[in-house]
Design a protein around this motif. Structure first.
Motif, PDB file in Angstrom:
ATOM      1  N   MET A  83       0.954  -1.054   0.021  1.00  0.00           N
ATOM      2  CA  MET A  83       0.000  -0.005  -0.022  1.00  0.00           C
ATOM      3  C   MET A  83       0.783   1.283  -0.022  1.00  0.00           C
ATOM      4  O   MET A  83       0.530   2.209  -0.708  1.00  0.00           O
ATOM      5  CB  MET A  83      -0.864  -0.089   1.266  1.00  0.00           C
ATOM      6  N   ARG A  84       1.932   1.194   0.934  1.00  0.00           N
ATOM      7  CA  ARG A  84       2.898   2.287   1.083  1.00  0.00           C
ATOM      8  C   ARG A  84       3.593   2.639  -0.500  1.00  0.00           C
ATOM      9  O   ARG A  84       3.779   3.616  -0.947  1.00  0.00           O
ATOM     10  CB  ARG A  84       3.752   2.226   1.949  1.00  0.00           C
ATOM     11  N   ALA A  85       3.588   1.536  -1.300  1.00  0.00           N
ATOM     12  CA  ALA A  85       4.542   1.682  -2.856  1.00  0.00           C
ATOM     13  C   ALA A  85       3.300   2.326  -3.552  1.00  0.00           C
ATOM     14  O   ALA A  85       3.673   2.564  -4.813  1.00  0.00           O
ATOM     15  CB  ALA A  85       4.784   0.343  -3.207  1.00  0.00           C
ATOM     16  N   GLY A  86       1.874   2.298  -3.247  1.00  0.00           N
ATOM     17  CA  GLY A  86       0.828   2.810  -4.097  1.00  0.00           C
ATOM     18  C   GLY A  86       0.449   1.526  -4.939  1.00  0.00           C
ATOM     19  O   GLY A  86      -0.312   1.902  -5.962  1.00  0.00           O
ATOM     20  N   ASP A  87       0.758   0.487  -4.974  1.00  0.00           N
ATOM     21  CA  ASP A  87       0.394  -0.587  -5.793  1.00  0.00           C
ATOM     22  C   ASP A  87      -0.693  -1.159  -5.149  1.00  0.00           C
ATOM     23  O   ASP A  87      -0.498  -2.448  -4.843  1.00  0.00           O
ATOM     24  CB  ASP A  87       1.654  -1.586  -5.902  1.00  0.00           C
ATOM     25  N   TRP A  88      -1.834  -0.763  -5.372  1.00  0.00           N
ATOM     26  CA  TRP A  88      -3.058  -1.143  -4.779  1.00  0.00           C
ATOM     27  C   TRP A  88      -3.345  -2.700  -5.500  1.00  0.00           C
ATOM     28  O   TRP A  88      -3.766  -3.304  -4.509  1.00  0.00           O
ATOM     29  CB  TRP A  88      -4.067  -0.231  -4.862  1.00  0.00           C
TER      30      TRP A  88
END
Length: 771
Positions: free
Chosen positions: A297-302
């Motif tokens: 999630m922190r990587a923005g890879d939902w």
């Protein structure tokens, strides 16, 4: 223990339990169950009570729990828990909290009661002499001018002093320290001084590895790409670069939280294009499943975070930790929760274990088409089938058949094939043939027996207890139980407990009261340990009620029925669940000769009605039983006829079996309902719960035709009749109840073999598809 920004209350509790593990506290609940309890509405106070009871029972003269960096926590439930903990903390226990800011706790109350000792900046700040001693111990030199400069710039702030000493130990000394007004600015300055003095390789290494919560050689190599990760970590540890060494099988370093924050900030300033990839690498190497999802999630890879969570959900559920799945889902943005088929699928699995059929239908209906679009046909079919089974339990039978019919004849995965058989098992319980449940249970067990994972066995468990006593199910159910217990050997205590509950029902069906009594006592303790999940507590409560009916304990039957009714009041359950439980409780009350409770159940049913035909017919069946007890045969006849006429599309097998098998004085009344029909010879198993009480020996040893079906004097006259009602061609069993053979007792969890005839125990079970 040290808190961090990822900690919510359940996670903090798990860490606390792990920290206390070496001291062998007398817990009465599993750690996962306590975490799940903490996530509920009154969870913080309930979890605090559990911990307080455990601390009070611990044989220690003095105990101290230290919680560091509480300022990093944002979950308000943590502070509600700590407030409740402080309110009842035993006198021999102390809680120490270290934080940069005042926590939102009831500090004023503790001050008034003189139960709070506070150590603020003026007390914690180093004196001039302490600064001198610290610097001398690190540098081996004593320079009064440098010491005075350090003291004045840091105002004795311990972290600032430590960092300043480390920074001024090199060339240039204190002259490079600029005047800073805030402690955070001072820290940033000093840390940057340290960072800038590092070799380029070490500096870049630390920046890239700052995305990791803990540093190990393997993970740092995977994230940073450096083949010298182990050597660089040794340099970090030798240089005292704001790390602490954690215990473990391999060296594990943890960065000071302020220093890690600083590195993270610098990483995003200096290498912003690398941040998403570094977080992905950290997620790929992370063993902790919660941290793994959070890193994605922190990587923005939902999409990846959602897929990982959906893949992890079955294992969490089999471990009894559905609350963890729910907490992770809640961390996703609302727009992702609304659109993601994986999150819908995980939500549906959680609801399935809790009997929350409306939620199962909603989430699995959302998940199935989305999973198909993602090219995951197996999971899409599983979602459709679980939704279809929940539709059966909600009385929406045509919708259920249509949804299950969308699954191809050759399912895409073994999981989907297992759930096809599970659906057919429940569908045939309603529509027939009467041998259908046993046949499909056998086929389902065959599929599971080929090394199916524990989570797939666990998924098939909910409400299976309702089918104990159906024709021919004893052997297949025993196979199913034995297979589940074998699968649970790998460590799934919830699966082991669920299988043992089924084995207990089988023991009662055989009439083995002693085996059932022993198993129930053990299961009650185990259920408390696991946090009493509905998938375990409901079948266990129902088993206790049936056992008390067999034992003739009217008051215990009342208590058990009240507990079931309280459980059925949950707003997340389908509206008819409570109605069905009231009807079932009424039948158990009839079996216990508690006719006052039967009349109360009829009044309650009259006020509820129900959204489908099933609860209405359940009410009519109970009215018929009550009328028969009072000798109002004409009233009973009208009620029974309405049950027969209305059961074709509701629960053909169950309600018809009730009428055919469980009418006291069977021949005279049954013949008026079945004019022109003849006795036939096909198995039905137990009835829908006529609930007439036998003597204790008769209840344990008499045949299966009537469940707890008729008094000893009338049991010999009970027979199963075929009805000449339109649309019904299946057969009943005309063998008199008293001619059935009696099986020898066995111990739980052993179940009867396929050749053993089932024994009576009680009226039918609560829920939709009972019979």
């Amino acid at each position: 223990m040290t808190a961090d920004a990822d900690d919510d209350l359940p996670r903090l509790l798990l860490c606390l339990i792990e920290a206390l593990e070496p001291y062998d506290l007398p817990w009465r609940i599993a750690s996962e169950a306590l975490a799940a309890l903490a996530a509920k509405e009154d969870g913080p106070r309930s979890a605090a009570r559990m911990l307080l009871d455990t601390l009070a029972a611990t044989d220690v003269q003095r105990g101290l729990i230290a919680l560091d960096d509480l300022h990093a926590v944002s979950d308000p439930r943590v502070f509600a828990f700590l407030d409740a903990l402080l309110e009842g903390l035993p006198i021999n226990w102390t809680l120490v909290i270290a934080t940069r800011t005042d926590p939102p706790l009831a500090l004023a109350r503790l001050r008034v009661r003189r139960e709070l000792a506070e150590f603020r900046q003026d007390v914690l700040s180093f004196s001039m002499e302490e600064v001198r001693s610290l610097r001398q111990s690190i540098t081996g030199t004593d320079d009064p001018q440098v010491v005075r400069g350090l003291y004045e710039r840091t105002e004795g702030w311990p972290a600032g002093v430590w960092l300043s000493v480390d920074a001024t130990a090199g060339p240039g000394g204190v002259d490079r320290i600029g005047a800073r007004q805030s402690r955070r600015h001072l820290f940033d300055y000093l840390a940057s001084e340290v960072l800038e003095q590092m070799p380029e390789e070490l500096r870049t290494f630390l920046l890239r590895c700052s995305v990791l919560p803990e540093l190990t050689a393997g993970r740092c190599a995977a994230v940073s790409g450096s083949p010298r990760a182990a050597e660089l970590l040794e340099d970090v540890e030798r240089g005292g670069l704001f790390v602490s060494v954690l215990q473990g099988g391999e060296p594990i370093l943890r960065l000071h939280d302020l220093f890690r924050d600083f590195l993270d900030e610098k990483l995003r300033q200096q290498l912003p294009q690398e941040v998403p990839q570094l977080l992905r690498r950290a997620a790929e190497s992370e063993r902790d499943p919660v941290r793994r999802v959070n890193l994605w999630m922190r990587a923005g890879d939902w999409p990846q975070a959602e897929q990982v969570l959906a893949d992890l959900a079955p294992a969490f559920l089999t471990a009894g930790d559905s609350a963890q799945v729910v907490r992770l889902i809640e961390q996703f943005p609302q727009h992702r929760r609304d659109a993601s088929p994986e999150l819908a699928y995980a939500s549906g699995l959680c609801a399935w274990q809790e009997f929350e059929d409306p939620s199962v239908v909603k989430w699995m209906g959302q998940a199935a088409p989305g999973l198909e679009r993602l090219g995951r046909p197996g999971e899409a079919q599983e979602a459709r089938l679980l939704g279809a089974i929940s539709l059966l339990f909600m009385g929406r039978l045509e919708e259920a058949k249509a949804q299950a019919g969308a699954v191809p004849a050759e399912p895409a995965t073994r999981e989907a094939a297992v759930q096809v058989e599970l659906f057919e098992h429940w569908r045939s319980a309603i529509y027939g043939p009467s041998t259908g449940p046993a046949d499909h249970l056998d086929r389902m067990t065959d599929l599971l027996a080929h090394d199916a994972p524990a989570h797939l066995w666990h998924r098939c468990m909910p409400r299976m207890y309702m089918m104990i006593g159906r024709a021919g199910t004893a052997g297949p159910m025993r196979r199913f139980v034995e297979g589940a217990l074998t699968a649970a050997r790998d460590g799934s205590e919830p699966l082991q407990a669920a299988a043992t509950v089924l084995a207990t029902w089988l023991a009662m069906w055989r009439g083995d009261r002693e085996a059932a009594r022993t198993a129930i006592e053990q299961l009650q303790e185990q259920s408390r340990w696991l946090g009493q999940p509905r998938s375990l507590s409901v079948p266990l409560l129902a088993a206790v009620v049936v056992f008390q009916v067999m034992s003739g304990d009217k008051e215990a039957v009342r208590t058990g029925c009240e507990a079931l009714l309280s459980n059925a009041a949950a707003p997340t359950l389908h509206a008819d669940w409570k109605t069905n439980v009231i009807a079932w409780s009424g039948r158990q009350s009839a079996a216990a000769d508690d006719w006052a409770r039967v009349r109360q159940a009829l009044r309650d049913l009259g006020g509820l009605g129900g959204t489908t035909a099933f609860p209405k017919l359940s009410m009519r069946a109970l009215e018929a039983r009550h009328a028969l007890h009072e000798g109002r045969n004409e009233d009973a006849l009208r009620a029974l006829r309405s049950v027969v006429e209305g059961s074709a599309d509701v629960d053909r097998v169950g309600f018809d079996a009730f009428v055919r098998a469980c009418v006291p004085g069977g021949g005279r009344i049954a013949s008026r309902l079945t004019a022109g029909s003849a006795e036939s010879a096909g198995p039905l198993g137990r009835c829908h719960g006529c609930g007439e009480r036998r003597g204790r020996r008769a209840a344990l040893r008499a045949g299966s035709a009537g469940g707890v079906g008729a008094r000893a004097g009338t049991a010999k006259r009970c027979r199963i009749w075929r009805f000449s009602t339109p649309g019904r061609n299946w057969q009943g069993n005309g063998a008199p109840a008293h001619r059935r053979k009696t099986a020898s007792p066995r111990a739980v969890p052993t179940a009867p073999s396929a050749r053993e005839k089932p024994k009576s125990c009680s009226a039918s079970l609560p829920g939709k598809a009972t019979s």
